[in-house]
Design a protein around this motif. Structure first.
Motif, mmCIF file in Angstrom:
data_model
loop_
_atom_site.group_PDB
_atom_site.id
_atom_site.type_symbol
_atom_site.label_atom_id
_atom_site.label_comp_id
_atom_site.label_asym_id
_atom_site.label_seq_id
_atom_site.Cartn_x
_atom_site.Cartn_y
_atom_site.Cartn_z
ATOM 1 N N LEU A 132 0.829 -1.204 0.000
ATOM 2 C CA LEU A 132 0.000 0.000 0.000
ATOM 3 C C LEU A 132 0.877 1.274 0.000
ATOM 4 C CD1 LEU A 132 -3.180 0.295 2.062
ATOM 5 C CD2 LEU A 132 -1.487 2.058 2.344
ATOM 6 N N PHE A 133 1.927 1.287 0.830
ATOM 7 C CA PHE A 133 2.818 2.458 0.864
ATOM 8 C C PHE A 133 3.385 2.726 -0.532
ATOM 9 C CE2 PHE A 133 4.263 1.132 5.423
ATOM 10 C CZ PHE A 133 3.017 1.464 5.917
ATOM 11 N N ALA A 134 3.729 1.626 -1.237
ATOM 12 C CA ALA A 134 4.398 1.764 -2.534
ATOM 13 C C ALA A 134 3.399 1.961 -3.671
ATOM 14 C CB ALA A 134 5.257 0.525 -2.800
ATOM 15 N N GLY A 135 2.111 2.012 -3.339
ATOM 16 C CA GLY A 135 1.098 2.227 -4.373
ATOM 17 C C GLY A 135 0.797 0.991 -5.190
ATOM 18 N N MET A 136 1.076 -0.200 -4.626
ATOM 19 C CA MET A 136 0.765 -1.439 -5.341
ATOM 20 C C MET A 136 -0.510 -2.051 -4.748
ATOM 21 S SD MET A 136 4.572 -3.125 -5.450
ATOM 22 C CE MET A 136 4.460 -4.221 -6.871
ATOM 23 N N ALA A 137 -1.236 -2.798 -5.571
ATOM 24 C CA ALA A 137 -2.412 -3.502 -5.052
ATOM 25 C C ALA A 137 -1.937 -4.765 -4.350
ATOM 26 C CB ALA A 137 -3.348 -3.855 -6.201
#
Ligand SMILES: Cc1ncc(COP(=O)(O)O)c(C=O)c1O
Length: 368
Positions: A132-137
């Motif tokens: 989530l922090f890295a913008g991944m699902a």
């Protein structure tokens, strides 16, 4: 003192407009206060270093120049690690400020819009958080309900459907404590379209490992930490894998991520590995004794563990109440009820010293 002008309030709408909604929805990582309690909630090694070793260690620290930046790659420490952990030749190493930081570096290396992280659940919560922090699902595939084994058909179907860039499997798994079937993991690695990280945070407490299997697949890396072995306070994790991968992931490392005190203290500790190994042997022996004691309590089901903790289910319910009652009796464990649908009425207890484990068992019996 002159009057200070009043602090300017931060307008809530500014926060709302700028902070990503998925971050706003989170609660910061909670570490419950443990002062005065027997601390069996965080998988720490309960044994301190012997006094003579502490003296020797302080002598090492005396020689450290804290005015200088550390060695950026921690080369001396890497050499000690290679030897102490018998790392396979031809594989490279990357050091992290705890293995958590390496999970983050992996995500930062592979993150792109639409890319996914996959793991199994219940599992280690940081895989989901860091995705989530890295913008991944994030995709979590449930383990089998009865024994927390890997549900191989479900994982293979999810790999096919979701095409994750990054897959994490903890071996042994946290919070369930079991080892997944090694052949099933091999099939996952072979089928995965992206990188597979076998996370061996609990390696000191099991004989099973994928380290010797590095190089059998081009997409396998092994993640380890010194935290559970007894150096949690120093924060040192390491990632082992093919130089091609390590070289790319290393680009996301912040300069000097391992401080001088950690580099020197960890290298020192590794030169005295037998002390730590003796402690982990005691923890393994205590794990057996604690498991037996728990199995003898009516209404308690301890699950098999290859780690330094035991997951247990209260078959008559009331885990949150038992958790509070244990705390009042001076023992802090982890309440997992509500953390995942498969963990109803489950508690997780770290294996402590014999005295700590006895105190826990006694308090649990009283709580039931
Ligand atoms: C499976 C697993 N991986 C990684 C970690 C992180 O450990 P550390 O950041 O202390 O190295 C933990 C800690 O609980 C864990 O359970």
């Amino acid at each position: 003192m002159p009057d200070k002008t009043p602090l300017m309030a931060v307008p809530p709408d500014l926060i709302e407009r700028l902070v990503r909604p998925e971050i706003r929805a989170l609660r910061a990582y909670q570490v419950p206060p443990a002062a005065g309690l027997i601390k069996l909630d965080a998988m720490e090694n309960p044994y301190p270093w012997p006094e003579d070793l502490r003296g020797e260690w302080l002598e090492v620290l005396r020689g450290i120049e804290v005015n200088r930046y550390p060695d950026p790659q921690g080369r001396a420490l890497q050499a000690e690690l290679r030897q102490a952990m018998d790392l396979p030749a031809g594989m490279d190493l990357l050091l992290g400020n705890g293995s958590d930081e390496l999970i983050q570096m992996l995500a930062l290396t592979l993150a792109a819009p639409g890319r996914r992280v996959l793991s199994v659940e219940p599992g280690f919560v940081m895989y989901r958080m860091i995705a989530l922090f890295a913008g991944m699902a994030y995709v979590g595939v449930p383990l089998r309900a009865d024994d927390f084994a890997l549900d191989l058909p479900a994982v293979l179907a999810a790999l096919e459907r979701e095409r994750p860039a990054l897959t994490f499997l903890a071996y042994p798994n946290n919070p369930t404590g079991n080892l997944f079937d090694a052949d099933a993991i091999g099939q996952v690695i072979a089928a995965a379209p992206g990188l597979v990280i076998v996370d061996e945070a609990y390696a000191p407490f099991t004989d099973a490992s994928f380290l010797p299997r590095l190089g059998d697949w081009p997409n396998l890396l092994v993640l380890r930490t010194l935290s559970k072995m007894g150096l949690a306070g120093l924060r040192l994790g390491y990632l082992v894998g093919p130089p091609e991968w390590i070289g790319e992931i290393d680009k996301t490392r912040l300069p000097y991520n391992i401080n001088v005190l950690t580099q020197a203290s960890t290298a020192f500790a590794l030169r005295h590995l037998p002390v730590l190994q003796e402690q982990t042997r005691r923890i393994r022996a205590e794990r057996g004794r604690l498991h037996q004691a728990l199995a003898q309590i009516d209404g308690v089901r301890p699950y098999p563990s290859e780690a330094n903790f035991i997951l247990l289910r209260l078959l008559t319910g009331g885990a949150p109440r038992a958790f509070e009652s244990l705390k009042r009796a001076g023992v802090l464990v982890k309440n997992l009820d509500g953390a995942h649908p498969l963990l109803g009425d489950c508690l997780r207890v770290t294996v402590g010293t014999a005295e700590e484990n006895d105190a826990f068992v006694e308090a649990l019996e009283a709580a039931l």
